[in-house]
Design a protein around this motif. Structure first.
Motif, PDB file in Angstrom:
ATOM      1  N   VAL A 297       0.849  -1.196   0.000  1.00  0.00           N
ATOM      2  CA  VAL A 297       0.000   0.000   0.000  1.00  0.00           C
ATOM      3  C   VAL A 297       0.881   1.240   0.000  1.00  0.00           C
ATOM      4  CG1 VAL A 297      -1.724   1.319   1.282  1.00  0.00           C
ATOM      5  CG2 VAL A 297      -1.859  -1.189   1.206  1.00  0.00           C
TER       6      VAL A 297
ATOM      7  N   VAL B 212      -0.861  -0.869  -4.117  1.00  0.00           N
ATOM      8  CA  VAL B 212      -2.276  -0.602  -3.892  1.00  0.00           C
ATOM      9  C   VAL B 212      -2.411   0.809  -3.331  1.00  0.00           C
ATOM     10  CG1 VAL B 212      -4.345  -1.275  -2.626  1.00  0.00           C
ATOM     11  CG2 VAL B 212      -2.777  -3.038  -3.505  1.00  0.00           C
TER      12      VAL B 212
ATOM     13  N   ALA C  23      -4.241   3.827  -1.532  1.00  0.00           N
ATOM     14  CA  ALA C  23      -5.338   3.933  -0.556  1.00  0.00           C
ATOM     15  C   ALA C  23      -5.100   5.138   0.330  1.00  0.00           C
ATOM     16  CB  ALA C  23      -5.421   2.664   0.302  1.00  0.00           C
TER      17      ALA C  23
ATOM     18  N   GLU D 184      -8.556   4.429   4.984  1.00  0.00           N
ATOM     19  CA  GLU D 184      -9.073   3.218   4.342  1.00  0.00           C
ATOM     20  C   GLU D 184      -8.104   2.052   4.522  1.00  0.00           C
ATOM     21  OE1 GLU D 184     -11.888   4.579   0.652  1.00  0.00           O
ATOM     22  OE2 GLU D 184      -9.770   5.167   0.533  1.00  0.00           O
ATOM     23  N   HIS D 185      -6.809   2.348   4.446  1.00  0.00           N
ATOM     24  CA  HIS D 185      -5.821   1.303   4.718  1.00  0.00           C
ATOM     25  C   HIS D 185      -6.027   0.720   6.111  1.00  0.00           C
ATOM     26  CE1 HIS D 185      -2.192  -0.004   6.814  1.00  0.00           C
ATOM     27  NE2 HIS D 185      -1.880  -0.602   5.674  1.00  0.00           N
TER      28      HIS D 185
ATOM     29  N   GLY E 216      -7.935   1.755  -6.336  1.00  0.00           N
ATOM     30  CA  GLY E 216      -7.529   0.868  -5.244  1.00  0.00           C
ATOM     31  C   GLY E 216      -8.726   0.378  -4.450  1.00  0.00           C
TER      32      GLY E 216
END
Lengths: 332, 332
Positions: free
Chosen positions: B142, B179, B181, B185-186, B312
């Motif tokens: 991420v 990814v 993010a 949200e992660h 993502g």
């Protein structure tokens, strides 16, 4: 011991057992209601019919050991078929719960000689196609004995010690080691280490999916391992878990209590110390039990089922058996 | 892009990153507070000091990219050390939560250029000795961007797009896919697929051990997989989980709700149909997301961080990146 083995149900477990028994040079045949499994097993050289009655009649003729290897919901109908043809057969099973099967045998096949069994091996795949003659190698295989505690006589067992030894030798011949236990203790134990893991895996998979594609895309080792058993066919998971309802309810309640305590501690103090430390120590105990052998070995009379059950309760396993003695390995 | 990389912390993640960066022919050096890890890494040919100040001063001189690879509890002290020597450095991190790190950087290192990162890879082992230059191969990594939604302007990002691309290229160079993010949200996603699995594994291990040696002796695949991550050092699990407290509380509450519903259904109707079916479908979605690629590919402006974050959210991942475009693969 060259008594033939009649396997009823040729899926993952029954098929693997037939392969292992055959590899040990013992005659094996049987029946399955799955025409696909029967055809594939015949193609592999096995003697398999789709008629349970036919296979069981042959078992009566040849005085075979009948192994019930069907999912729990099929146990009662198959027992009724056996009762019609071979009411006094020698019977064991490899079903994942033991008290419900023992109850059904008492009701439907009261004249049979029966000792329950449960090999602790499996895979997310199912059916004959997934069967493997090495599936039980180094696995635990529970062989049950009923034990009654009495103030005057101490612990006694109503289980047929000769048949117990015969079923235990079948498990040893498949490469497993034998864990002696009562049906009730077996069911309580597997609720914790086999059925609860499936329920928690279902919960984890659902909570992950609720996070949407981003969450699933970030799933790595811990999520993959924690949800793996949910790849199994739902009807097999349900049959196994729902068949052990009272013991599983106890295990789920324990899990709810511990998860609630973790939630409370995290919310109030921000600490997961108790949860994580206890979990870590429990995992180390499990790893030690797996890897820390061999510990002490004791030799006991194989007809002394109460003593064998008591050693099983302490984590002992039978690794060898003859007419005079059972060799039991205790945890290191 | 040959900018040197300064790694702070040479444990499993930092050490693996250093190995991967070095294998990609990029200069890498750094510091760790562990004299043992520093010695072993030096023995393996790496340029590692035990003085963070020294390494960071050199990062300022050479305009290196600083990678913070320490456990969460060490983040603030290390940020203070950086602030004293290189307040305007380029900074990323590989810590398992993103909002708390972003907050700490804003407070302690407000002039730094910072983009957060988190490679979704690990192992139950820890320390330099467990490091592996292939640890991140095919893993999700991420790379975060702050995105603000505004009725007038739509979605905008305050994150430095050049540094975002640089961090994304570092991840790609390590063999990972990226990814995009937001930090929030992660954190919500990893609470579900990384931190909750650890809490459930701790609960499962404890409930299993409560069943005594017999239960542990019967633990097979489902118990072994479901408790595996509890082999990790407790302080690492705690740092990770406790550092994501609000999001983890939400995930634990969801798990409590689903486990309670399973309990209720099992007790009242004897059925686990809803639990098992939902869990099975969720696991299939996860497997599909892992295996079902490649799906559609879209090419987007790498400076359009709101668009990348939106992709993502849909499970998209960046598999290639240059000055003109980011190649994003969507789930199949």
């Amino acid at each position: 011991m060259r008594r033939p083995v009649c396997v009823l149900g040729w899926g993952l477990i029954g098929g693997s057992l037939a392969r292992a028994v055959s590899a040990a040079d013992r005659p094996v045949w049987g029946a399955t209601s799955s025409t696909a499994d029967a055809r594939s097993a015949r193609d592999a050289g096995y003697d398999v019919t789709t008629s349970t009655a036919e296979a069981v009649a042959r078992a009566a003729e040849e005085d075979a050991l009948v192994v019930l290897a069907v999912p729990l919901p099929a146990v009662e109908p198959v027992l009724r078929e056996i009762a019609a043809v071979a009411p006094r057969c020698r019977l064991t099973d490899v079903v994942s719960v033991k008290e419900p099967v023992a109850d059904a045998v008492r009701r439907l096949l009261p004249s049979a000689r029966y000792v329950g069994g449960h090999p602790m091996a499996g895979s997310a795949a199912s059916g004959w196609a997934a069967s493997d003659g090495d599936l039980f190698r180094d696995a635990a295989w529970v062989v049950t004995a009923e034990v009654t505690e009495d103030e005057e006589d101490g612990a006694t067992s109503s289980t047929d010690a000769d048949l117990w030894a015969e079923v235990a030798r079948l498990a040893l011949a498949c490469g497993a080691h034998v864990v002696p236990a009562t049906p009730a203790e077996h069911d309580a134990a597997v609720a914790r280490v086999s059925h609860l893991p499936h329920v928690l895996a279902a919960v984890l998979a659902a909570v992950g999916a609720d996070g949407g594609p981003l969450a699933l895309a970030l799933g790595a080792g811990s999520f993959r391992d924690g949800t793996r058993v949910m790849g199994t066919r739902p009807e097999l998971v349900r049959a196994m878990c729902e068949g052990n309802r009272p013991a599983l309810l106890d295990a789920v309640d324990d899990a709810l209590g511990r998860l609630g305590a973790a939630r409370g501690a995290l919310a109030s103090t921000g600490s997961l110390a108790a949860t994580v430390t206890t979990g870590h120590e429990a995992r180390l105990s499990f790893e030690h039990l797996l890897a820390g052998r061999p510990g002490a070995r004791v030799r006991v009379d194989p007809a002394d089922l109460p003593r064998l059950v008591e050693l099983g309760r302490r984590g002992g396993r039978v690794i060898g058996l003859n007419h005079d003695e059972a060799v039991v390995e205790l945890p290191g």
